[in-house]
Structures are given as C-alpha cells and as structure tokens.
Design an enzyme around this catalytic site. Structure first.
Site, mmCIF file in Angstrom:
data_model
loop_
_atom_site.group_PDB
_atom_site.id
_atom_site.type_symbol
_atom_site.label_atom_id
_atom_site.label_comp_id
_atom_site.label_asym_id
_atom_site.label_seq_id
_atom_site.Cartn_x
_atom_site.Cartn_y
_atom_site.Cartn_z
ATOM 1 N N GLY A 99 0.836 -1.193 0.000
ATOM 2 C CA GLY A 99 0.000 0.000 0.000
ATOM 3 C C GLY A 99 0.867 1.238 0.000
ATOM 4 O O GLY A 99 1.883 1.316 0.685
ATOM 5 N N SER A 158 7.044 -4.069 1.164
ATOM 6 C CA SER A 158 6.123 -3.510 2.143
ATOM 7 C C SER A 158 4.959 -4.480 2.396
ATOM 8 O O SER A 158 5.174 -5.622 2.778
ATOM 9 C CB SER A 158 5.636 -2.139 1.673
ATOM 10 O OG SER A 158 4.978 -1.449 2.704
ATOM 11 N N TYR A 159 3.714 -4.057 2.113
ATOM 12 C CA TYR A 159 2.584 -4.957 2.340
ATOM 13 C C TYR A 159 2.568 -6.114 1.336
ATOM 14 O O TYR A 159 1.809 -7.062 1.487
ATOM 15 C CB TYR A 159 1.261 -4.190 2.268
ATOM 16 C CG TYR A 159 0.131 -4.920 2.968
ATOM 17 C CD1 TYR A 159 0.059 -4.935 4.354
ATOM 18 C CD2 TYR A 159 -0.829 -5.615 2.253
ATOM 19 C CE1 TYR A 159 -0.951 -5.624 4.999
ATOM 20 C CE2 TYR A 159 -1.846 -6.306 2.889
ATOM 21 C CZ TYR A 159 -1.901 -6.300 4.268
ATOM 22 O OH TYR A 159 -2.893 -6.990 4.915
ATOM 23 N N ASP A 176 15.464 2.061 6.697
ATOM 24 C CA ASP A 176 13.999 2.066 6.696
ATOM 25 C C ASP A 176 13.496 2.328 8.111
ATOM 26 O O ASP A 176 13.815 1.582 9.041
ATOM 27 C CB ASP A 176 13.482 0.727 6.181
ATOM 28 C CG ASP A 176 11.960 0.640 6.157
ATOM 29 O OD1 ASP A 176 11.298 1.687 6.299
ATOM 30 O OD2 ASP A 176 11.443 -0.477 5.991
ATOM 31 N N HIS A 191 12.892 2.140 2.653
ATOM 32 C CA HIS A 191 11.767 1.218 2.666
ATOM 33 C C HIS A 191 11.528 0.628 1.279
ATOM 34 O O HIS A 191 11.227 -0.555 1.144
ATOM 35 C CB HIS A 191 10.518 1.948 3.160
ATOM 36 C CG HIS A 191 9.330 1.070 3.355
ATOM 37 N ND1 HIS A 191 9.324 0.009 4.229
ATOM 38 C CD2 HIS A 191 8.098 1.076 2.781
ATOM 39 C CE1 HIS A 191 8.154 -0.588 4.203
ATOM 40 N NE2 HIS A 191 7.392 0.030 3.328
#
Length: 473
Positions: A76, A172-173, A378, A443
């Site tokens: 996301g 990430s997600y 991150d 990230h």
C-alpha cells in the site's frame, strides 16, 4: 482443413486483441527502446465487475523467452502499486522534471519479463462496478483469490509465457500479498485437472510486513538517535511495543499509549514523520535546485536516488495522455488522487494482524526459495525485526546456515550483509532462505538503492546467494 482454418482464425483474433493492449509509445519515451510493452485490464469477476490493471514489460533480451516471468505485488502506498513499481522502483523508465522519460539502467526487465498489477480493485486504475468493493470487503483472503484469478486469466491472454519459470516479488505490504498468492499457486498446481502447473520458482520480499510487531519501530528510532533515551525508557515502562501494537490494532488506544505516540511523533519532527519516514537518509525535494541535466544523470548514470522522483511520478501518471497511452483510467476518475488501503477499519486491522510466517514456512517446506532483503535506513519496518523473523523461520524449519553472515558486493562496493539458510542434501547445498541487508537502503530499496536491488534480484534468479566478492575478482 476446417479445423486448421478454425485455429488460424482464433490465432488472428488473439493477435488483434493483443495489439489492442500493446503500448505504441509512452509520452516522452526515448526512441531507442528494444522491448515491447503491454497494459490494460483483466476482468477477475464478471458478476461484480471487478477488473485489475496491469503493465507488462518484456525482457530486454534477444530472446525474451530465455528469461523468467516475475509478477510484482507492491505494498500500500500513496500512489498505485503498478505505477510506483513501474516508474518509482524498478521499471524500465523514470519520469523527469520536464515530463519526459529516461531509461532506468537498473531496470529489473534486464533480467526478467516484468508484470505489474494493481491490487486490490479500487487502487487507482483497478476498479469494480460494485460500490461496496471500495469500502467493506478487501480481506487478504479475497485479495489473494482475486490475484490468483488475475494470473490465471492473464496466462490465457498471454499463453506464450505460460511455461516460463515464474517468480513473485513485492515490498512492504507485498509481504502479505506475495506469500498468500504463492500458497494459492501451489494449491492450484496440486489439482489433477490443472495439467499445466504454474512453474513457481521463488518469491522475493523487500522490507516486508510479515507480522504485527513489524509495526513497532521505537527501538530502531532510539538506536538511530531520533528519539531521546528518556522517551525510549518511558515507552518501555508505560506502553511497551507489544501493548502499543495490540492497542493500535484494536482501535482503542489507552491514554498512556496515545500520549507516548504523540510524544514520539513530536520528537521525530513533522517533516520526517509525515514525508520521509521510509528513509532516514532521504533529502527533501527541492525541485527548483535540480536541473534537467542533473536529474538525467541521477536517472541514468548513477545508483543514487532522486529526492524529487515521487513528485515526477505523480505528475507524469496524472496526465490524461499518459493514462490514454497506458489504456488506463477507463472509469474517468479525476487526474490527481492518492490511493489508500480500501475497506473498513475492522478489515484493515484484521489484515495487519495476520501472521505470514506460517505461510512462508509452508512455502519453504515445499522447496520454494525465499529472498528477504531489508534496507537498513527504513524507519517503517526496521531491519532488526525483519532479520529476527528470518532467523525464526530458519529455526522453525531446522535450516542449516549454508553461508555465514558477511558482506555482499554490488560491483566493487559493499552492498550490505547477507546470510543464507538451507538444507544439506548429500554433497549438495540447497539454499532455501536468504536474508540480505541493503546498506543505505530505504523502505523502497529499488528506488533508494537501484543498483543493489538489481544485484540481489539477479543473483536470486540464478539460485545464487548475493555475490561475496568484488566484480573484478
């Protein structure tokens, strides 16, 4: 003869449909492009009118079928999964200040055919004709099944890629999305009616969100000197990390934890907290101070990140002529928007609470290799926690350390540190799980450290650990 004519007619129809999805040229695209691009929609649910947008860049190779196929499932973000992967991370082009595109010399389609998909529906270009899809129902389970349906139908549309080695990657997600889809693929392959299994060869996870404690970054913030020792100790005493995460997921923050949360935000500072908490080293975008020639240098000749790249991506993708060239935004949404996770808070919190480690364990037991990489700058998902989870996986599966923790190289420079776990099969070492840090990585590692990200990806496709020697050795 009739049958042969039928096959020829169907082939011609297929070609005409495919040509309708081919991208002739993106606005501002360089002239010397040696690969073909496609984009469009795959309808995953006719009843609800759900359709997922995709972008597909064939490999930059004389024989694209000698390269594997990789599906990218990003996390996301403030912009769409597909377009951020395409233009912000590791796609073949990067937008510039003047609205043109330059080649990304660290594009992942140098090593693989790359397929980007926006999932779930409601994330920018992907859409549904069912209003409630935008608010209520996007659990991880439903998203995974929609992604599986997308993949199944995409292979029908592009059958020539069906027999290639297949990888799933995400960040990430995507740490939730990629393993869950991989599990469905293995389930699909086990069914006897599916005589052509999908040749899943591995998954790549960058700075992945794997379980709820990934949400806790207070210790990481303290270690980097971002929050004070006094606040760090106060947090551990009155609202420790576990309590804070549990209360956050429940939607009911106690007064103690709420106060601590506010104090942490105040010490981080409004600029870092809101804009750059994905990268400790990232600089603010001062677009007026960056000339077109400087940006061209950043995009094409160095491994450094452009602090204004995200702005250029927003501007580029929001242009109607770009959307038209991409065969996107068929629903006529406004040109500028931000995407967020869709669904009510209860669904979102339920998704965040899911522990992905059992799914990864099952994949590793099925001999599906996993690469986990983590940028050490991150601030969203700390490298310390991700490293611990990799070690938890290795212990649960009783994997042996095949390659001790040590530096890996991106060219002649240390790219980070890595450790590989696996099994000893006779005289053969089989590396199933690799954890790698990326020195200076944020990230979104392919954006902040594009050369290092490509080196890790290339090594993984070769079933090799990250290189332990300089490139001139």
């Amino acid at each position: 003869m009739v049958f042969l004519w039928f096959l020829l007619l169907n082939t011609l129809c297929s070609i005409s449909i495919r040509n309708g999805e081919m991208i002739d040229s993106l606005p501002g695209q360089p002239s010397d492009v040696n690969f073909i691009q496609y984009s469009g929609y795959i309808v995953t649910d006719k009843l609800h009118g759900r359709a997922l947008f995709y972008y597909f860049a064939e490999a930059q190779s004389e024989n694209r079928f000698s390269k594997p196929l990789t599906l990218w499932l990003g996390g996301g973000h403030e912009c769409s999964i597909a377009t951020m992967g395409m233009f912000y991370e590791h796609g073949p082009f990067r937008p510039t200040k003047d609205g043109k595109l330059v080649k990304n010399q660290f594009s992942w389609n140098l090593e693989s055919n790359m397929l980007y998909v926006e999932t779930p529906v409601g994330v920018e270009f992907s859409y549904s004709n069912t209003t409630t899809d935008y608010y209520n129902v996007w659990s991880d389970t439903l998203t995974a099944h929609q992604n599986m349906e997308f993949l199944r139908k995409w292979f029908i549309e592009y059958p020539e890629y069906r027999n290639l080695d297949f990888y799933i990657a995400g960040d990430s997600y995507g740490g939730h999305l990629a393993p869950q889809l991989a599990a469905l693929i293995l389930e699909y392959n086990r069914k006897p009616e599916h005589i052509r299994p999908i040749k899943l060869k591995g998954i790549v996870l960058g700075n992945p969100f794997l379980e709820k404690m990934s949400l806790s970054n207070v210790e990481h913030l303290w270690y980097h000197g971002i929050i004070s020792t006094e606040l760090y100790r106060l947090q551990k005493r009155v609202c420790n990390a576990t309590r804070m995460v549990i209360e956050f997921l429940s939607g009911e923050m106690s007064e103690y934890c709420s106060d601590i949360d506010v104090m942490i935000s105040e010490e981080i500072g409004v600029d870092m907290d809101q804009d750059h908490n994905e990268n400790l080293l990232f600089q603010s975008c001062e677009s007026s101070s960056i000339s077109s020639s400087q940006q061209h240098h950043l995009a094409t000749e160095t491994a450094k990140a452009d602090p204004c790249l995200r702005d250029w991506v927003y501007d580029y993708v929001s242009r109607p002529e770009v959307q038209k060239a991409l065969h996107a935004n068929t629903t006529g949404l406004p040109n500028h928007w931000n995407s967020i996770f869709h669904g009510n808070r209860k669904t979102i919190m339920h998704n965040l609470a899911i522990d992905i480690l059992p799914t990864l364990s099952a994949l590793l037991k099925s001999d599906i290799p996993v690469l986990i990489y983590s940028g050490d700058q991150d601030l969203r998902i700390p490298v310390t926690h991700t490293r611990e989870l990799a070690n938890v996986l290795a212990r649960r599966l009783k994997l042996t350390t095949l390659e001790m923790n040590g530096p890996w190289y991106d060219g002649n420079q240390i790219g980070g540190w890595s450790q590989t776990f696996g099994k000893l099969g006779g005289c053969k070492k089989v590396g199933n799980l690799t954890f790698a840090t990326v020195r200076g990585g944020a990230h979104f590692v392919p954006s902040s450290s594009p050369s290092q990200a490509l080196t890790l990806f290339k090594a993984f496709l070769k079933r090799s650990p990250p290189p332990r020697t300089k490139s001139d050795h």
